[in-house]
Design a protein around this motif. Structure first.
Motif, PDB file in Angstrom:
ATOM      1  N   LEU A  36     -12.205   3.809  -8.328  1.00  0.00           N
ATOM      2  CA  LEU A  36     -11.504   3.315  -7.144  1.00  0.00           C
ATOM      3  C   LEU A  36     -10.520   2.185  -7.451  1.00  0.00           C
ATOM      4  O   LEU A  36      -9.427   2.152  -6.892  1.00  0.00           O
ATOM      5  CB  LEU A  36     -12.520   2.871  -6.082  1.00  0.00           C
ATOM      6  N   THR A  37     -10.883   1.285  -8.341  1.00  0.00           N
ATOM      7  CA  THR A  37      -9.981   0.175  -8.677  1.00  0.00           C
ATOM      8  C   THR A  37      -8.638   0.712  -9.175  1.00  0.00           C
ATOM      9  O   THR A  37      -7.568   0.327  -8.679  1.00  0.00           O
ATOM     10  CB  THR A  37     -10.596  -0.749  -9.749  1.00  0.00           C
ATOM     11  N   SER A  38      -8.695   1.601 -10.138  1.00  0.00           N
ATOM     12  CA  SER A  38      -7.476   2.185 -10.697  1.00  0.00           C
ATOM     13  C   SER A  38      -6.719   3.007  -9.661  1.00  0.00           C
ATOM     14  O   SER A  38      -5.490   2.912  -9.546  1.00  0.00           O
ATOM     15  CB  SER A  38      -7.851   3.059 -11.900  1.00  0.00           C
ATOM     16  N   GLN A  39      -7.451   3.788  -8.890  1.00  0.00           N
ATOM     17  CA  GLN A  39      -6.835   4.682  -7.906  1.00  0.00           C
ATOM     18  C   GLN A  39      -6.079   3.913  -6.820  1.00  0.00           C
ATOM     19  O   GLN A  39      -4.931   4.236  -6.506  1.00  0.00           O
ATOM     20  CB  GLN A  39      -7.928   5.548  -7.267  1.00  0.00           C
ATOM     21  N   ILE A  40      -6.705   2.897  -6.258  1.00  0.00           N
ATOM     22  CA  ILE A  40      -6.068   2.153  -5.170  1.00  0.00           C
ATOM     23  C   ILE A  40      -4.882   1.330  -5.686  1.00  0.00           C
ATOM     24  O   ILE A  40      -3.864   1.203  -5.020  1.00  0.00           O
ATOM     25  CB  ILE A  40      -7.088   1.282  -4.401  1.00  0.00           C
ATOM     26  N   ARG A  41      -5.007   0.821  -6.897  1.00  0.00           N
ATOM     27  CA  ARG A  41      -3.882   0.080  -7.475  1.00  0.00           C
ATOM     28  C   ARG A  41      -2.693   1.002  -7.716  1.00  0.00           C
ATOM     29  O   ARG A  41      -1.555   0.657  -7.418  1.00  0.00           O
ATOM     30  CB  ARG A  41      -4.300  -0.601  -8.779  1.00  0.00           C
ATOM     31  N   ARG A  42      -2.949   2.182  -8.269  1.00  0.00           N
ATOM     32  CA  ARG A  42      -1.854   3.133  -8.522  1.00  0.00           C
ATOM     33  C   ARG A  42      -1.180   3.565  -7.225  1.00  0.00           C
ATOM     34  O   ARG A  42       0.044   3.649  -7.140  1.00  0.00           O
ATOM     35  CB  ARG A  42      -2.365   4.358  -9.281  1.00  0.00           C
ATOM     36  N   ALA A  43      -1.993   3.828  -6.197  1.00  0.00           N
ATOM     37  CA  ALA A  43      -1.434   4.255  -4.908  1.00  0.00           C
ATOM     38  C   ALA A  43      -0.565   3.144  -4.318  1.00  0.00           C
ATOM     39  O   ALA A  43       0.539   3.402  -3.829  1.00  0.00           O
ATOM     40  CB  ALA A  43      -2.556   4.635  -3.948  1.00  0.00           C
ATOM     41  N   ALA A  44      -1.064   1.915  -4.361  1.00  0.00           N
ATOM     42  CA  ALA A  44      -0.308   0.790  -3.798  1.00  0.00           C
ATOM     43  C   ALA A  44       0.992   0.550  -4.561  1.00  0.00           C
ATOM     44  O   ALA A  44       2.053   0.351  -3.948  1.00  0.00           O
ATOM     45  CB  ALA A  44      -1.168  -0.475  -3.796  1.00  0.00           C
ATOM     46  N   VAL A  45       0.933   0.578  -5.883  1.00  0.00           N
ATOM     47  CA  VAL A  45       2.131   0.360  -6.705  1.00  0.00           C
ATOM     48  C   VAL A  45       3.168   1.447  -6.451  1.00  0.00           C
ATOM     49  O   VAL A  45       4.374   1.213  -6.528  1.00  0.00           O
ATOM     50  CB  VAL A  45       1.753   0.286  -8.210  1.00  0.00           C
ATOM     51  N   SER A  46       2.706   2.624  -6.104  1.00  0.00           N
ATOM     52  CA  SER A  46       3.594   3.748  -5.838  1.00  0.00           C
ATOM     53  C   SER A  46       4.515   3.491  -4.642  1.00  0.00           C
ATOM     54  O   SER A  46       5.625   4.028  -4.594  1.00  0.00           O
ATOM     55  CB  SER A  46       2.740   4.981  -5.546  1.00  0.00           C
ATOM     56  N   VAL A  47       4.067   2.687  -3.694  1.00  0.00           N
ATOM     57  CA  VAL A  47       4.863   2.470  -2.485  1.00  0.00           C
ATOM     58  C   VAL A  47       6.188   1.768  -2.818  1.00  0.00           C
ATOM     59  O   VAL A  47       7.259   2.359  -2.622  1.00  0.00           O
ATOM     60  CB  VAL A  47       4.057   1.721  -1.399  1.00  0.00           C
ATOM     61  N   PRO A  48       6.175   0.539  -3.340  1.00  0.00           N
ATOM     62  CA  PRO A  48       7.468  -0.090  -3.653  1.00  0.00           C
ATOM     63  C   PRO A  48       8.215   0.625  -4.782  1.00  0.00           C
ATOM     64  O   PRO A  48       9.447   0.639  -4.801  1.00  0.00           O
ATOM     65  CB  PRO A  48       7.105  -1.531  -4.036  1.00  0.00           C
ATOM     66  N   SER A  49       7.476   1.243  -5.694  1.00  0.00           N
ATOM     67  CA  SER A  49       8.123   1.972  -6.794  1.00  0.00           C
ATOM     68  C   SER A  49       8.961   3.125  -6.267  1.00  0.00           C
ATOM     69  O   SER A  49      10.093   3.348  -6.724  1.00  0.00           O
ATOM     70  CB  SER A  49       7.072   2.512  -7.775  1.00  0.00           C
ATOM     71  N   ASN A  50       8.435   3.863  -5.298  1.00  0.00           N
ATOM     72  CA  ASN A  50       9.184   4.977  -4.722  1.00  0.00           C
ATOM     73  C   ASN A  50      10.366   4.496  -3.895  1.00  0.00           C
ATOM     74  O   ASN A  50      11.408   5.147  -3.864  1.00  0.00           O
ATOM     75  CB  ASN A  50       8.265   5.872  -3.884  1.00  0.00           C
ATOM     76  N   ILE A  51      10.216   3.354  -3.239  1.00  0.00           N
ATOM     77  CA  ILE A  51      11.353   2.789  -2.496  1.00  0.00           C
ATOM     78  C   ILE A  51      12.491   2.468  -3.457  1.00  0.00           C
ATOM     79  O   ILE A  51      13.640   2.836  -3.218  1.00  0.00           O
ATOM     80  CB  ILE A  51      10.915   1.540  -1.700  1.00  0.00           C
ATOM     81  N   VAL A  52      12.171   1.825  -4.559  1.00  0.00           N
ATOM     82  CA  VAL A  52      13.179   1.461  -5.567  1.00  0.00           C
ATOM     83  C   VAL A  52      13.796   2.708  -6.196  1.00  0.00           C
ATOM     84  O   VAL A  52      15.016   2.816  -6.307  1.00  0.00           O
ATOM     85  CB  VAL A  52      12.552   0.562  -6.660  1.00  0.00           C
TER      86      VAL A  52
END
Length: 117
Positions: A36-52
């Protein structure tokens, strides 16, 4: 392009969300490090990364496509937050605080998507 994107309120809020997710997950059980730690971090990082990344593509159609992916990652993050709360990895107060930030990010993202047609 990145400097332009970082001026967007939706990007700023999504970046703040990532920082919050990293903060709350640092105390997750060690056996969740690759779960879960890795999964939630990856999902969260994906949000601003996809915006950029979407903004850098240079077309409204591509930008919208990446914003939709960001929205999907945001929903994934919200579910994983709920799971972390239900597993008692985070308390109710912190859950609501981070969820409110995620929901604000979602509203801003929806507005930006709508503005692109």
């Amino acid at each position: 392009m990145y400097s332009d994107t970082s001026k967007l309120l939706v990007w700023q809020r999504s970046h703040e969300l990532v920082l919050n997710i990293y903060e709350v997950t640092k105390d997750f059980p060690k056996d969740e490090q690759f779960g879960l730690t890795s999964q939630i971090r990856r999902a969260a990082v994906s949000v601003p990364s996809n915006i950029v990344e979407g903004k850098a593509r240079g077309s409204s159609k591509e930008y919208k496509r990446f914003l939709l992916m960001a929205r999907g990652s945001l929903e994934e993050t919200k579910y994983q937050l709920l799971l972390a709360k239900d597993l008692k990895y985070i308390d109710e107060k912190k859950y609501k605080e981070v969820l409110n930030l995620a929901m604000e990010t979602g509203r801003l993202l929806a507005g930006l998507i709508k503005s692109l047609g």
